[in-house]
Design a protein around this motif. Structure first.
Motif, PDB file in Angstrom:
ATOM      1  N   LEU A 144      18.298 -26.956   2.757  1.00  0.00           N
ATOM      2  CA  LEU A 144      17.963 -27.964   3.825  1.00  0.00           C
ATOM      3  C   LEU A 144      16.519 -28.495   3.463  1.00  0.00           C
ATOM      4  N   GLY A 145      15.705 -27.745   2.772  1.00  0.00           N
ATOM      5  CA  GLY A 145      14.499 -28.185   2.513  1.00  0.00           C
ATOM      6  C   GLY A 145      14.486 -29.594   1.535  1.00  0.00           C
ATOM      7  N   ILE A 187      12.885 -15.769   7.880  1.00  0.00           N
ATOM      8  CA  ILE A 187      13.344 -16.899   7.838  1.00  0.00           C
ATOM      9  C   ILE A 187      14.942 -17.270   8.012  1.00  0.00           C
ATOM     10  N   PHE A 207       8.234 -24.335  -0.780  1.00  0.00           N
ATOM     11  CA  PHE A 207       9.285 -24.085  -0.157  1.00  0.00           C
ATOM     12  C   PHE A 207      10.740 -24.275  -0.647  1.00  0.00           C
ATOM     13  N   SER A 208      10.654 -25.547  -1.398  1.00  0.00           N
ATOM     14  CA  SER A 208      12.053 -26.169  -1.934  1.00  0.00           C
ATOM     15  C   SER A 208      12.336 -25.046  -2.983  1.00  0.00           C
ATOM     16  N   LEU A 209      11.352 -24.657  -3.836  1.00  0.00           N
ATOM     17  CA  LEU A 209      12.076 -23.722  -4.854  1.00  0.00           C
ATOM     18  C   LEU A 209      12.256 -22.160  -4.389  1.00  0.00           C
ATOM     19  N   CYS A 213      13.134 -13.905  -2.686  1.00  0.00           N
ATOM     20  CA  CYS A 213      14.639 -14.035  -3.064  1.00  0.00           C
ATOM     21  C   CYS A 213      14.404 -14.258  -4.624  1.00  0.00           C
ATOM     22  N   SER A 251      21.460 -20.947   0.211  1.00  0.00           N
ATOM     23  CA  SER A 251      20.127 -20.725   0.362  1.00  0.00           C
ATOM     24  C   SER A 251      20.062 -19.449   1.060  1.00  0.00           C
TER      25      SER A 251
HETATM   26  N1  TRP Z   1      14.511 -23.474  -0.888  1.00  0.00           N
HETATM   27  C1  TRP Z   1      15.405 -23.466   0.267  1.00  0.00           C
HETATM   28  C2  TRP Z   1      15.415 -24.992   0.623  1.00  0.00           C
HETATM   29  O1  TRP Z   1      15.149 -25.830  -0.183  1.00  0.00           O
HETATM   30  C3  TRP Z   1      15.012 -22.438   1.198  1.00  0.00           C
HETATM   31  C4  TRP Z   1      14.816 -21.189   0.818  1.00  0.00           C
HETATM   32  C5  TRP Z   1      15.708 -20.236   0.305  1.00  0.00           C
HETATM   33  C6  TRP Z   1      13.343 -20.574   0.953  1.00  0.00           C
HETATM   34  N2  TRP Z   1      14.844 -19.064  -0.154  1.00  0.00           N
HETATM   35  C7  TRP Z   1      13.577 -19.165   0.310  1.00  0.00           C
HETATM   36  C8  TRP Z   1      12.030 -21.037   0.939  1.00  0.00           C
HETATM   37  C9  TRP Z   1      12.686 -18.477   0.089  1.00  0.00           C
HETATM   38  C10 TRP Z   1      11.229 -20.098   1.071  1.00  0.00           C
HETATM   39  C11 TRP Z   1      11.398 -18.964   0.440  1.00  0.00           C
HETATM   40  O2  TRP Z   1      15.992 -25.282   1.775  1.00  0.00           O
END
Ligand code: TRP
Length: 454
Positions: A24-25, A99, A222-224, A230, A322
């Motif tokens: 979603l980010g 999250i 956030f996007s990565l 994770c 995600s």
């Molecule tokens: N990266 C994902 C997004 O862009 C969200 C996400 C998945 C995330 N795992 C994460 C963000 C771990 C922070 C940490 O939506």
């Protein structure tokens, strides 16, 4: 306890990790930030953040995960026994868990909008803002949608690493990329696409303030999917022949391309309808775009229908892959730390998320006035604590840990796959330098900004 397995192929490794990153980010947050942050100038800063901060941190997490082949909490315990660093492992596990609780609420909304798009219902919504408010503020409907997406994620995780995570990523990611290609063609053929592109790409250097630069960094993390366990957990399933730097590069590239393409898809469409100022965040996806789709429905119904269905399917796929990656760190922790079977561990994680997720979901309606913690609703609280506090904090700790504490031999061994790939010594030194000095300082900046101290 189940036996540990690895991903079965390099393609699986890249697609699963890219599935975690693309979420979603990318689709709602990035395009709005670009618009607000000075168009092309922001994109450039963002790419710099990805290369200088995001990539090294991603590789650092990969090193920890693949070297230990353990869940995040036990990985730090193995690498730095009886030290404070162990806390970072737990931060990773529990922040992911947090999250997931609120991410699933928004993922539920995307499913609802997909259903409405499919049935043609989106075409008859006259006031999309009021519609969104009524839906998200209701009790049972958003809860039901949240529960359904949680269940989908549960069904993937319960099957394990290869049959669940890897197989679903190999199915969903190519589909997602294909949908993006179709939507791009569509969007570019819209009458107002030029203005949309101008809005997105006009380099406006005057908007590049320090706060925008810090937002670009925060967005890159956030996007990565950095700093929440994770990537570290996924890397613990990487095979020994996977190339960490190359994998990180591919994931970052896919993630950035998808984010930029999402902007290319949305803004031309928005501007082709009328010069609406796009809402920020959820508003863009759940209010502005439904409005655009309704108008498109009105002129050429089939086109509007197709665009809307494809778009929400894209959003749902991005959210699901995600979610799967956020579910796995706590699940792997429960399996290995408490020697639970995968079905039991998965069920515990899902059940807790459903319970806490219910509070987050009702934050838009029945519990809107219930703000026991820092005057925030449950949704905002979980978002704030995980994304705004633990994300920058975790990033800082990981870079300090790998930069200062981790044995250089482990770093070199992982980067070169035990000496089978040649990596110049200066590249390793540059990597360690970034982790020791540059990234902790940058993270400190984000932290201070997110907390509103500057
Ligand atoms: N990266 C994902 C997004 O862009 C969200 C996400 C998945 C995330 N795992 C994460 C963000 C771990 C922070 C940490 O939506």
């Amino acid at each position: 306890m189940e036996k540990r397995t690895n991903f079965s192929s390099k393609l699986g490794i890249v697609l699963a990790s890219a599935g975690s990153a693309v979420g979603l980010g990318n689709v709602w947050r990035f395009p709005t930030e670009v618009g607000e942050g000075g168009g092309a100038a922001f994109i450039l800063v963002y790419i710099l953040c990805v290369v200088l901060l995001g990539l090294p941190l991603m590789v650092a997490e990969f090193i920890i995960g693949r070297h230990t082949h353990k869940n995040t909490a036990d990985a730090y315990r193995q690498l730095a026994p009886r030290s404070g660093w162990i806390a970072q492992g737990y931060i990773g596990v529990f922040t992911s868990w947090f999250i997931l609780c609120y991410y699933s609420v928004v993922a539920g909304w995307t499913l609802k909008y997909l259903v409405e798009a499919l049935s043609g219902g989106l075409g008859s919504i006259s006031d999309s803002a009021a519609y969104f408010k009524a839906f998200s503020g209701a009790t049972w409907e958003p809860l039901a949608y949240m529960a359904i997406v949680m269940l989908m994620c549960h069904l993937v995780i319960i099957r394990g690493v290869q049959a669940g995570i890897e197989r679903s990523s190999k199915l969903m990611m190519p589909l997602l990329l294909m949908i993006i290609a179709v939507l791009l063609v569509f969007s570019f053929s819209m009458p107002g696409s030029r203005e949309g592109l101008t809005f997105l790409l006009k380099p406006d250097l005057s908007k590049l303030t320090s706060s925008v630069i810090l937002s670009a960094m925060g967005q890159a993390f956030f996007s990565l999917s950095i700093a929440m366990g994770c990537l570290c957990t996924y890397a613990s399933y990487f095979t020994d022949d996977a190339r960490l730097v190359k994998t990180a590069g591919s994931v970052a590239l896919i993630d950035t391309v998808v984010a930029v393409m999402a902007g290319f898809i949305m803004f031309p469409a928005v501007f082709s309808v009328e010069a609406v100022t796009p809402d920020a965040g959820p508003g863009l996806v759940f209010i502005t775009l439904p409005h655009v789709f309704r108008i498109a429905f009105g002129s050429v119904p089939l086109v509007g229908w197709f665009f809307a269905v494809m778009f929400y399917l894209l959003l749902l796929l991005a959210a699901l892959t995600s979610m799967v990656s956020i579910h796995e760190p706590p699940t792997a922790f429960l399996i290995e730390h408490f020697r639970l079977s995968r079905p039991v561990a998965t069920t515990i994680v899902t059940a807790v998320c459903l319970a806490v997720g219910t509070l987050c979901c009702l934050s838009f309606g029945a519990l809107a006035d219930c703000r026991p913690l820092f005057g925030l609703t449950f949704f905002d609280f979980f978002d704030f604590v995980s994304a705004k506090i633990f994300l920058p904090l975790g990033g800082m700790i990981i870079s300090l840990f790998v930069g200062w504490r981790l044995d250089r031999k482990i770093i070199v061994g992982q980067l070169t796959n035990a000496g089978t790939i040649r990596i110049p010594a200066w590249a390793v030194s540059a990597f360690v330098f970034l982790l020791r000095w540059f990234i902790p300082l940058a993270m400190g900046g984000i932290f201070v900004k997110e907390l509103g101290i500057i």
